[in-house]
Design a protein around this motif. Structure first.
Motif, PDB file in Angstrom:
ATOM      1  N   TYR A  65      39.840  41.302  38.457  1.00 11.68           N
ATOM      2  CA  TYR A  65      38.487  41.130  38.996  1.00 11.68           C
ATOM      3  C   TYR A  65      38.274  39.676  39.425  1.00 11.68           C
ATOM      4  CZ  TYR A  65      33.407  40.827  39.241  1.00 11.68           C
ATOM      5  OH  TYR A  65      32.121  40.587  39.674  1.00 11.68           O
TER       6      TYR A  65
ATOM      7  N   GLU B 183      42.498  43.778  33.500  1.00  7.62           N
ATOM      8  CA  GLU B 183      41.549  44.188  34.532  1.00  7.62           C
ATOM      9  C   GLU B 183      40.570  43.059  34.855  1.00  7.62           C
ATOM     10  OE1 GLU B 183      41.452  46.989  36.409  1.00  7.62           O
ATOM     11  OE2 GLU B 183      43.425  47.317  35.499  1.00  7.62           O
ATOM     12  N   PHE B 184      40.210  42.281  33.840  1.00  2.04           N
ATOM     13  CA  PHE B 184      39.293  41.152  34.055  1.00  2.04           C
ATOM     14  C   PHE B 184      39.954  40.108  34.952  1.00  2.04           C
ATOM     15  CE2 PHE B 184      36.751  37.426  32.390  1.00  2.04           C
ATOM     16  CZ  PHE B 184      35.528  37.888  32.855  1.00  2.04           C
TER      17      PHE B 184
ATOM     18  N   TYR C  42      31.942  41.302  24.833  1.00  7.46           N
ATOM     19  CA  TYR C  42      32.451  39.943  25.069  1.00  7.46           C
ATOM     20  C   TYR C  42      32.184  39.052  23.861  1.00  7.46           C
ATOM     21  CZ  TYR C  42      32.185  41.867  29.758  1.00  7.46           C
ATOM     22  OH  TYR C  42      32.318  42.686  30.845  1.00  7.46           O
TER      23      TYR C  42
ATOM     24  N   LEU D 260      30.534  47.042  36.494  1.00  5.39           N
ATOM     25  CA  LEU D 260      31.608  48.009  36.729  1.00  5.39           C
ATOM     26  C   LEU D 260      32.055  48.697  35.452  1.00  5.39           C
ATOM     27  CD1 LEU D 260      33.831  45.866  39.147  1.00  5.39           C
ATOM     28  CD2 LEU D 260      32.250  47.696  39.770  1.00  5.39           C
ATOM     29  N   HIS D 261      32.005  47.949  34.341  1.00  2.97           N
ATOM     30  CA  HIS D 261      32.533  48.467  33.068  1.00  2.97           C
ATOM     31  C   HIS D 261      31.541  48.161  31.940  1.00  2.97           C
ATOM     32  CE1 HIS D 261      36.272  48.974  35.274  1.00  2.97           C
ATOM     33  NE2 HIS D 261      36.241  47.694  35.600  1.00  2.97           N
TER      34      HIS D 261
ATOM     35  N   HIS E 283      37.433  37.557  43.232  1.00  8.36           N
ATOM     36  CA  HIS E 283      36.144  36.895  43.409  1.00  8.36           C
ATOM     37  C   HIS E 283      36.230  35.378  43.361  1.00  8.36           C
ATOM     38  CE1 HIS E 283      34.941  41.011  42.405  1.00  8.36           C
ATOM     39  NE2 HIS E 283      33.829  40.752  43.047  1.00  8.36           N
TER      40      HIS E 283
ATOM     41  N   PHE F 160      31.505  42.080  36.217  1.00  6.86           N
ATOM     42  CA  PHE F 160      32.418  42.995  35.530  1.00  6.86           C
ATOM     43  C   PHE F 160      31.646  43.991  34.674  1.00  6.86           C
ATOM     44  CE2 PHE F 160      35.956  43.932  32.521  1.00  6.86           C
ATOM     45  CZ  PHE F 160      36.948  44.244  33.448  1.00  6.86           C
ATOM     46  N   HIS F 161      30.536  43.537  34.104  1.00 11.27           N
ATOM     47  CA  HIS F 161      29.725  44.402  33.247  1.00 11.27           C
ATOM     48  C   HIS F 161      29.102  45.552  34.046  1.00 11.27           C
ATOM     49  CE1 HIS F 161      27.308  45.593  29.840  1.00 11.27           C
ATOM     50  NE2 HIS F 161      26.211  45.485  30.557  1.00 11.27           N
TER      51      HIS F 161
ATOM     52  N   TRP G 179      31.309  36.008  36.287  1.00  9.15           N
ATOM     53  CA  TRP G 179      32.324  37.064  36.244  1.00  9.15           C
ATOM     54  C   TRP G 179      31.923  38.189  35.296  1.00  9.15           C
ATOM     55  CZ3 TRP G 179      36.557  32.862  35.343  1.00  9.15           C
ATOM     56  CH2 TRP G 179      36.806  32.192  36.544  1.00  9.15           C
TER      57      TRP G 179
END
Length: 297
Positions: A288, A284-285, A122, A116-117, A292, A113-114, A109
């Motif tokens: 996401y 948002e995470f 983390y 996209l953002h 998925h 996600f990285h 994940w």
């Protein structure tokens, strides 16, 4: 009243100890005590009952804590959103997980996600289920993955993955010589077993054996999969663990078979504190993740 008064109060209310709260805030204890006294004087009430060996929130302190959490959440949220208007989604995600397949899930994940953002950072922590839930409830992490069953109150839970239970057998053991890739639970009854240490796992596995009219011979209860793998490799016993235990290592000294009769699975769930307002990046995470995972809504 300033924001620092509210942050100091919440730190003391979380730790219920001035010394630990001061260490967490990286300040000395006397100034922290004075700040709390100044806050109490401004409010005109006592927020804490100061006993010789413990602190306790007064009724007014409990109410103020609810408002203080909302104030800090609002400050953090507004700060994040204003920065994101110019720079895109950012912030730090504080994550925790149990062992097994959970670290792989988070890694997959985070990788997506990285992309996209890229400005999100983390912080990952690993432990047993009780420790992980405790960190979620204390606000030390935003999101976490644990295995079911769990009886944690005050958390939202999202099922994210399932895997079967397997049996790890020393290669020198008679059961390892069978050609089948599966093994029935009843075949394990005469032998020493290694199982996870959680009390709920002992109850669960004992329940499986009870359905066959037998009792398990538990010789070891282990908190970490690596220990179960190594004890099996040394011939101490037969380990019953979720399938991801087989990913710990590959050894010619161990034979892996899937458990059947009963055929059982273990579920991984993503959890977060439902009484704590999540940061924008954590929200948002979660969105996401929902996109998925199989059969997500």
């Amino acid at each position: 009243m300033e924001l620092r008064h509210i942050r100091y109060f919440l730190a003391v209310a979380e730790e219920m100890n001035f010394t630990r709260a001061a260490d967490k805030l990286c300040i000395a204890q006397p100034p922290l005590s004075r700040q709390i006294q100044d806050l109490e004087n401004e409010l005109g009430v006592k927020l804490f009952i100061r006993n010789p060996h413990a602190l306790q929130l007064t009724e007014e302190g409990q109410l103020f804590r609810q408002y203080a959490i909302q104030v800090i959440d609002l400050v953090n949220k507004s700060t994040e959103e204003i920065r994101e208007m110019k720079q895109g989604l950012q912030g730090t995600l504080f994550l925790a997980s149990v062992e097994g397949h959970a670290p792989r899930l988070f890694s997959e994940w985070i990788a997506g996600f990285h992309q996209l953002h890229p400005h999100v950072q983390y912080n990952l922590w690993n432990g047993n289920s009780d420790d992980v839930v405790n960190r979620v409830m204390k606000g030390l992490c935003d999101l976490a993955i644990i295995m079911e069953p769990h009886n944690a109150e005050g958390v939202e839970a999202l099922s994210v993955y399932k895997e079967p239970w397997i049996v790890m057998i020393p290669s020198s053991h008679p059961l390892a010589r069978h050609e089948e890739s599966t093994i029935e639970l009843a075949e394990l009854a005469p032998y020493d077993l290694i199982i996870p240490s959680r009390a709920s796992r002992l109850q669960e596995i004992s329940g499986w054996f009870q359905m066959t009219g037998q009792k398990p011979k538990i010789c070891c209860r282990i908190a970490h999969m690596l220990n179960a793998f190594e004890l099996t490799r040394q011939g101490v016993g037969i380990a019953i663990y979720p399938a991801s235990a087989a990913e710990v290592g590959i050894s010619s000294d161990i034979c892996i078979k899937e458990l059947v009769n009963p055929s059982v699975t273990v579920s991984y769930v993503l959890i977060w504190n439902k009484d704590h307002q999540l940061s924008h990046v954590a929200t948002e995470f979660i969105h996401y993740i929902k996109k998925h995972i199989p059969d997500s809504e």
